[in-house]
Design a protein around this motif. Structure first.
Motif, mmCIF file in Angstrom:
data_model
loop_
_atom_site.group_PDB
_atom_site.id
_atom_site.type_symbol
_atom_site.label_atom_id
_atom_site.label_comp_id
_atom_site.label_asym_id
_atom_site.label_seq_id
_atom_site.Cartn_x
_atom_site.Cartn_y
_atom_site.Cartn_z
ATOM 1 N N GLN A 1 0.813 -1.221 0.000
ATOM 2 C CA GLN A 1 0.000 0.000 0.000
ATOM 3 C C GLN A 1 0.845 1.270 0.000
ATOM 4 O O GLN A 1 0.426 2.313 0.497
ATOM 5 N N GLY A 2 2.046 1.173 -0.538
ATOM 6 C CA GLY A 2 2.897 2.353 -0.641
ATOM 7 C C GLY A 2 3.819 2.518 0.553
ATOM 8 O O GLY A 2 4.092 1.571 1.295
ATOM 9 N N ASP A 3 4.281 3.731 0.765
ATOM 10 C CA ASP A 3 5.303 4.010 1.777
ATOM 11 C C ASP A 3 4.676 4.347 3.133
ATOM 12 O O ASP A 3 4.752 5.487 3.606
ATOM 13 N N LEU A 4 4.073 3.364 3.763
ATOM 14 C CA LEU A 4 3.510 3.559 5.096
ATOM 15 C C LEU A 4 4.627 3.491 6.137
ATOM 16 O O LEU A 4 5.627 2.802 5.944
ATOM 17 N N PRO A 5 4.484 4.185 7.272
ATOM 18 C CA PRO A 5 5.554 4.185 8.285
ATOM 19 C C PRO A 5 5.887 2.794 8.815
ATOM 20 O O PRO A 5 7.060 2.452 8.974
#
Length: 289
Positions: A190-194
């Motif tokens: 889901q992309g660059d999540l922390p």
């Protein structure tokens, strides 16, 4: 075109060594440096503008503590240089390029890599990535990319975490299947999540944290085939108690995976170093409430 110097590479290595010296019993640290596409597709016309990646990686690995395990992904990827391992219109690698790095990691970590022949996949077509967005070059537009992602067992449980809590995990999905077009690479995790977590059906006691920038997104899903727990932290965005998280989750393996630019960039080096400082910052914040 890569041009990093040895001093910055050693700074990166010393930052990794600090995590190797945390004193967490049984914690095995790994380092994997990802080469860039031009390492394998260089032409004589541009050769003088690009520094070879392997000597720079060797410089980093030579500066690491002896018990930090070094993953020579560059050598495994080179064997497949004629395959679709990097995008044409984007700076990232494809999931196939990430897979070959995963195979190199498995060899280093004593794991058996999954065979892609047994794994179904889906593909997002018409991907025009960062290189096209920056240049608007019509020849890039004529050669769009496709983003393949692999559908691993349904028993994988995926969670999105929080920088503010060691115990909050919201159930979600490993792939953002709704993305399309220019955002297609964001399908991974889901992309660059922390911070995200994957729990699997494996009960082998192996629990790993991956510290990464965006290249790591395509790599991390492969590890659900080998680990009981996989936690992925984006060094740029996670601001929680990183060391506390390692202990709370019972982590016994820690992999730093960065592309060679990130490993020679002060911004990324400082962000990785900053993860170690977040524990004190969190405690001070709580103490001031």
């Amino acid at each position: 075109m890569f041009g990093g110097g040895p001093g910055m590479g050693k700074s990166y290595a010393h930052t990794i060594n600090a995590y190797n010296r945390l004193g967490i019993k049984g914690l095995q640290v790994y380092n994997l440096i990802i080469p860039v596409a031009l390492e394998f597709e260089i032409t004589e016309k541009y050769k003088h503008l690009q520094k070879p990646n392997r000597p720079a990686i060797e410089n980093i690995y030579n500066a690491l503590d002896s018990n930090v395990k070094k993953v020579w992904a560059i050598d495994e990827i080179r064997k497949h240089r004629e395959e679709y391992i990097y995008f044409n219109t984007d700076h990232h690698w494809t999931s196939l390029g990430a897979y070959y790095a995963y195979r190199a990691f498995c060899e280093t970590a004593g794991l058996v890599p999954v065979s892609l022949d047994t794994i179904p996949s889906k593909t997002k077509k018409a991907f025009l990535g960062s290189l096209y967005r920056l240049t608007r070059d019509p020849k890039l537009k004529e050669n769009p990319d496709s983003v393949r992602y692999y559908l691993f067992p349904d028993s994988v449980r995926f969670y999105i975490g929080s920088s503010n809590s060691l115990t909050y995990w919201a159930r979600s999905k490993m792939y953002a299947e709704g993305v399309s077009g220019a955002n297609s690479y964001s399908v991974f995790l889901q992309g660059d999540l922390p911070i995200v977590k994957m729990e699997t059906q494996h009960k082998n006691g192996r629990k790993i944290v991956i510290v990464k920038e965006s290249y790591g997104n395509a790599f991390a899903p492969f590890l659900v085939n080998n680990y009981e727990k996989v936690i992925v932290v984006d060094q740029r965005y996670y601001t929680g108690d990183f060391v506390g998280m390692l202990k709370a989750e019972g982590i016994n393996e820690l992999l730093f995976i960065n592309n060679i630019f990130a490993a020679h960039t002060p911004f990324h080096i400082d962000k990785i170093r900053g993860l170690k400082r977040t524990a004190a910052a969190v405690k001070n914040k709580e103490g001031n409430k």
